[in-house]
Enzyme design. Structure first.
Site, PDB file in Angstrom:
ATOM      1  N   CYS A 255     -18.042  -9.367 -13.859  1.00  0.00           N
ATOM      2  CA  CYS A 255     -19.097  -8.440 -13.434  1.00  0.00           C
ATOM      3  C   CYS A 255     -20.356  -8.561 -14.297  1.00  0.00           C
ATOM      4  O   CYS A 255     -21.465  -8.316 -13.816  1.00  0.00           O
ATOM      5  CB  CYS A 255     -18.594  -6.999 -13.479  1.00  0.00           C
ATOM      6  SG  CYS A 255     -17.480  -6.559 -12.119  1.00  0.00           S
TER       7      CYS A 255
ATOM      8  N   CYS B 151     -20.283   0.153  -1.778  1.00  0.00           N
ATOM      9  CA  CYS B 151     -20.101  -0.464  -3.092  1.00  0.00           C
ATOM     10  C   CYS B 151     -19.535  -1.870  -2.976  1.00  0.00           C
ATOM     11  O   CYS B 151     -19.799  -2.732  -3.825  1.00  0.00           O
ATOM     12  CB  CYS B 151     -19.217   0.409  -3.992  1.00  0.00           C
ATOM     13  SG  CYS B 151     -17.506   0.570  -3.447  1.00  0.00           S
TER      14      CYS B 151
ATOM     15  N   CYS C  22     -15.759  10.321  -3.498  1.00  0.00           N
ATOM     16  CA  CYS C  22     -15.838   9.079  -2.734  1.00  0.00           C
ATOM     17  C   CYS C  22     -15.773   9.356  -1.237  1.00  0.00           C
ATOM     18  O   CYS C  22     -14.890  10.087  -0.764  1.00  0.00           O
ATOM     19  CB  CYS C  22     -14.690   8.158  -3.154  1.00  0.00           C
ATOM     20  SG  CYS C  22     -14.577   6.642  -2.201  1.00  0.00           S
TER      21      CYS C  22
ATOM     22  N   CYS D 153     -21.875  -6.226  -3.516  1.00  0.00           N
ATOM     23  CA  CYS D 153     -21.381  -7.080  -4.602  1.00  0.00           C
ATOM     24  C   CYS D 153     -21.912  -8.502  -4.440  1.00  0.00           C
ATOM     25  O   CYS D 153     -21.712  -9.136  -3.394  1.00  0.00           O
ATOM     26  CB  CYS D 153     -19.858  -7.090  -4.604  1.00  0.00           C
ATOM     27  SG  CYS D 153     -19.148  -8.151  -5.906  1.00  0.00           S
TER      28      CYS D 153
ATOM     29  N   CYS E 226     -16.071   3.889   3.650  1.00  0.00           N
ATOM     30  CA  CYS E 226     -17.416   3.534   3.201  1.00  0.00           C
ATOM     31  C   CYS E 226     -17.341   2.155   2.561  1.00  0.00           C
ATOM     32  O   CYS E 226     -16.452   1.900   1.745  1.00  0.00           O
ATOM     33  CB  CYS E 226     -17.937   4.557   2.190  1.00  0.00           C
ATOM     34  SG  CYS E 226     -19.573   4.194   1.533  1.00  0.00           S
TER      35      CYS E 226
ATOM     36  N   ASP F  98       0.768  -1.241   0.000  1.00  0.00           N
ATOM     37  CA  ASP F  98       0.000   0.000   0.000  1.00  0.00           C
ATOM     38  C   ASP F  98       0.800   1.292   0.000  1.00  0.00           C
ATOM     39  O   ASP F  98       0.358   2.283  -0.568  1.00  0.00           O
ATOM     40  CB  ASP F  98      -0.975  -0.009   1.184  1.00  0.00           C
ATOM     41  CG  ASP F  98      -2.061   1.048   1.052  1.00  0.00           C
ATOM     42  OD1 ASP F  98      -2.498   1.310  -0.092  1.00  0.00           O
ATOM     43  OD2 ASP F  98      -2.476   1.616   2.068  1.00  0.00           O
TER      44      ASP F  98
ATOM     45  N   CYS G 215     -24.119  -6.621 -14.189  1.00  0.00           N
ATOM     46  CA  CYS G 215     -24.427  -6.128 -12.838  1.00  0.00           C
ATOM     47  C   CYS G 215     -23.903  -4.710 -12.645  1.00  0.00           C
ATOM     48  O   CYS G 215     -22.802  -4.363 -13.079  1.00  0.00           O
ATOM     49  CB  CYS G 215     -23.805  -7.054 -11.798  1.00  0.00           C
ATOM     50  SG  CYS G 215     -24.067  -6.529 -10.092  1.00  0.00           S
TER      51      CYS G 215
END
Length: 345
Positions: free
Chosen positions: A189, A245, A215, A249, A242, A135, A192
């Site tokens: 995906c 999203c 975001c 899924c 958050c 990261d 969707c």
């Protein structure tokens, strides 16, 4: 050796491991440059400052021949959306409810790297050079994870795994050994658009593209200064990150909380914290509460700013007193957020 490495990675707590060629990918580079050119990275200047190294592992380190992509599961055992609309409690992103993943993943990566060096020497391959990343370096973990077969970058731009859904922390090892690459994972995906429709702030201008400036994760974590008023109501009671999203899924139905690394079991005090208690935090109290947590890095002022937005959205009259007390806070951003919340209440 690759099969042995997969087994060793599993013993160290990794739920997924794959291999990719370290050579640059012109498509990956073009997508990064387009995203940066549109300003969708907001104030994250480091994304642009080292874009060439980010786009191509061999620019970051010319000696790299292979990328070992790894994922560590943090699968939640409860619905991340369960506290939506709660007027007393705040929502903290699932990834930040346990220990800081930077420390846990990097420790495991270093252990795997030491094992790899020892095995290479035992196999007569010499002492390979390698570098570990999680990261904080200019590494595109998500597209590299897709290239290594861990999953695919979904329409929400995060990696999706057929086995672990959206709940993987990613790390990478660049190594000067020619491992056989795994097959790039296909996009699953389909038609969707659940993640696109779930976003409270319309942060997706198109599938597979995110505007960080809209975001909530960016706004509550990376953004300094006042939260733009156009996004405040949509933030609801989200005070750090958050999950919306990710949580919607459909592939998450295959994710099993039993695969979660023990370091990421949520701390009880962070699962459903009371806003009134968070608003009362001074700097010392903030540091004590979030010791060992990724939340600590944003500091007390940014965190309390977020809590004030949640208080203003709550409609809870019991929060008036702690909000009023913060209107005279020494930090002007906190004081402005308190003024806004007080007016709302």
């Amino acid at each position: 050796m690759q099969d042995r490495l997969r087994a060793q990675a599993a013993t160290l707590g990794f739920a997924a491991v794959g291999f990719a060629d370290a050579a640059g990918d012109p498509v990956r580079k073009a997508r990064l440059e387009e995203w940066l050119g549109e300003g969708h990275h907001g104030s994250m200047e480091w994304m642009e400052a080292r874009k060439d190294q980010r786009a191509d592992p061999q620019v970051l380190w010319p000696g790299a021949q292979s990328v070992i992509a790894l994922g560590m599961a943090y699968t939640p055992s409860v619905d991340p959306l369960a506290l939506e609309g709660d007027d007393e409690r705040a929502r903290i992103s699932v990834y930040a409810q346990g220990r800081d993943y930077h420390d846990t993943v990097k420790k495991a990566l270093k252990a795997l790297a030491r094992w790899l060096v020892a095995e290479a020497e035992r196999d007569g391959l010499g002492t390979p050079e390698l570098k570990v990343f999680v990261d904080t370096a200019p590494v595109m973990e998500k597209p590299l994870g897709q290239a290594a077969g861990l999953g695919w970058q979904g329409k929400h731009t995060n990696l999706v795994s057929r086995d672990h859904g959206s709940w993987l922390f990613l790390g990478a090892i660049y190594v000067a050994l020619p491992f056989a690459p795994d097959q790039t994972h296909a996009d699953r995906c389909g038609s969707c658009r659940a993640c696109q429709d779930a976003c409270p702030t319309d942060a997706f201008p198109a599938p597979y593209r995110i505007d960080a400036r809209r975001c909530i994760s960016y706004l509550t974590i990376e953004h300094h200064g006042p939260i733009p008023e156009e996004f405040r109501e949509a933030m609801g009671n989200r005070i750090y990150g958050c999950d919306d999203c990710l949580a919607v899924c459909p592939w998450n139905k295959f994710a099993d909380a039993a695969a979660r690394h023990k370091a990421f079991v949520p701390r009880a005090e962070l699962v459903a914290p009371r806003l009134a208690e968070l608003l009362a935090l001074d700097d010392a109290g903030f540091r004590q509460l979030f010791s060992g947590s990724p939340i600590k890095r944003i500091g007390r002022n940014r965190f309390v700013r977020n809590c004030l937005i949640a208080a203003g959205n709550s409609g809870n009259a019991d929060l008036r007193a702690p909000v009023e007390a913060l209107r005279s806070d020494p930090d002007p951003v906190v004081a402005e957020a308190a003024d806004w919340a007080a007016t709302r209440l």
